[in-house]
Design an enzyme around this catalytic site. Structure first.
Site, PDB file in Angstrom:
ATOM      1  N   LEU A 127       0.818  -1.214   0.000  1.00 47.06           N
ATOM      2  CA  LEU A 127       0.000   0.000   0.000  1.00 47.06           C
ATOM      3  C   LEU A 127       0.853   1.266   0.000  1.00 47.06           C
ATOM      4  CD1 LEU A 127      -2.939  -0.628   2.522  1.00 47.06           C
ATOM      5  CD2 LEU A 127      -3.083  -0.384   0.046  1.00 47.06           C
TER       6      LEU A 127
ATOM      7  N   LYS B  97      15.074  -5.652   4.509  1.00 47.56           N
ATOM      8  CA  LYS B  97      15.302  -4.791   5.666  1.00 47.56           C
ATOM      9  C   LYS B  97      16.665  -5.027   6.325  1.00 47.56           C
ATOM     10  CE  LYS B  97      10.469  -3.973   6.875  1.00 47.56           C
ATOM     11  NZ  LYS B  97       9.447  -3.995   7.953  1.00 47.56           N
TER      12      LYS B  97
ATOM     13  N   ASP C  84       9.322   1.806  11.621  1.00 44.83           N
ATOM     14  CA  ASP C  84       8.327   0.890  12.173  1.00 44.83           C
ATOM     15  C   ASP C  84       8.203   1.064  13.686  1.00 44.83           C
ATOM     16  OD1 ASP C  84       7.576  -0.360   9.784  1.00 44.83           O
ATOM     17  OD2 ASP C  84       9.203  -1.830   9.916  1.00 44.83           O
TER      18      ASP C  84
ATOM     19  N   GLY D  20       8.644 -13.326  15.242  1.00 48.54           N
ATOM     20  CA  GLY D  20       9.370 -13.018  14.017  1.00 48.54           C
ATOM     21  C   GLY D  20       9.984 -11.633  14.045  1.00 48.54           C
TER      22      GLY D  20
END
Length: 279
Positions: free
Chosen positions: A22, A72, A109, A134
């Site tokens: 998105l 990442k 984040d 995770g």
């Protein structure tokens, strides 16, 4: 290799797969709202092997990149500098190019999680529970390091995962106790529950939601609501969604890439909601 599509500034999201992202919807909505008519934002399917060549091929019109899985961690050796926040979890989701061509990595984040919780009135909690172990769970621990004054219980499926979460707790200075996933229903009584697991994983827990639940932060946004989030809302509990996280971290990315703050949070959220409804 991306070609120059505009005389303005460029940004994009990279990952593999990437079609579901998105980020283009959110960033383009922000550009429209902020009057940044000479900015463009795209998406490129790039894996770890292709990342070095992709970065080397970018021109001076590029302002920054959003990075998702599996990039990442892979991007870190390719950067000139990373923030303390990104270093704390070995994960970069934001790359900003300086005027002299340096590559700076950050992680939005973690502050995005904190901002999403704050928007829902959660400034501080005395304990919390994390479902899963995770990469998102480590970011959740980093966020909890900023707002949780007591113990965090992580519910995991294996001793190996449990050991990883305890190690992250030590690294992030968070008091982490681990528990078996079989007892995950107990997590739902915590003042703050952060669900970091893939779609469908927490469905079986929906029937265990207590009569007066506190706050659930479910990092999923598609499909939404999850069964757990729907049940939580039905019982009057506060729910923070994955879209809340996505929008807040994207606002922080936008501010870094464009140098304009504050970012248009409401416009980005509305665009995200509209895109998800269309799916």
């Amino acid at each position: 290799m991306p070609t120059r599509a505009t005389d303005g500034r460029r940004a994009a999201v990279l990952g593999s797969p990437i079609a579901h992202s998105l980020s283009p919807v959110l960033h383009r909505a922000a550009y429209d709202a902020a009057g940044l008519t000479d900015w463009s934002y795209d998406s490129f399917d790039v894996d770890e092997a292709a990342l070095p060549g992709f970065l080397d091929g970018l021109g001076p019109e590029w302002a920054g990149l959003s990075l998702t899985m599996p990039l990442k961690r892979a991007v870190i050796p390719l950067l000139d500098e990373i923030s303390d926040t990104a270093a704390s979890v070995d994960a970069v989701n934001t790359l900003v190019f300086t005027e002299d061509g340096r590559r700076l990595g950050d992680n939005t984040d973690i502050p995005g999680m904190v901002a999403a919780l704050r928007e829902h009135g959660i400034e501080q909690v005395d304990s919390a529970a994390v479902l899963g172990a995770g990469a998102t769970a480590s970011s959740a621990l980093a966020a909890l390091a900023r707002i949780c004054t007591g113990e965090v219980v992580a519910y995991v499926r294996s001793e190996a995962r449990a050991a990883e979460m305890r190690q992250w707790g030590e690294r992030l200075d968070v008091e982490v106790r681990t528990a078996d996933w079989a007892d995950a229903a107990e997590a739902l009584r915590a003042p703050l529950v952060i669900a970091t697991t893939p779609a469908g994983t927490t469905d079986a827990l929906a029937g265990a939601v207590p009569e007066r639940p506190a706050t659930l932060f479910d990092v999923l946004y598609d499909p939404w609501p999850t069964e757990l989030a729907a049940r939580w809302s039905m019982f009057g509990g506060a729910v923070v969604s994955g879209l809340d996280l996505l929008v807040h971290q994207a606002v922080l990315q936008l501010e870094q890439m464009t140098g304009r703050a504050p970012g248009p949070l409401d416009a980005m959220r509305h665009a995200g909601e509209k895109a998800l409804a269309a799916r």
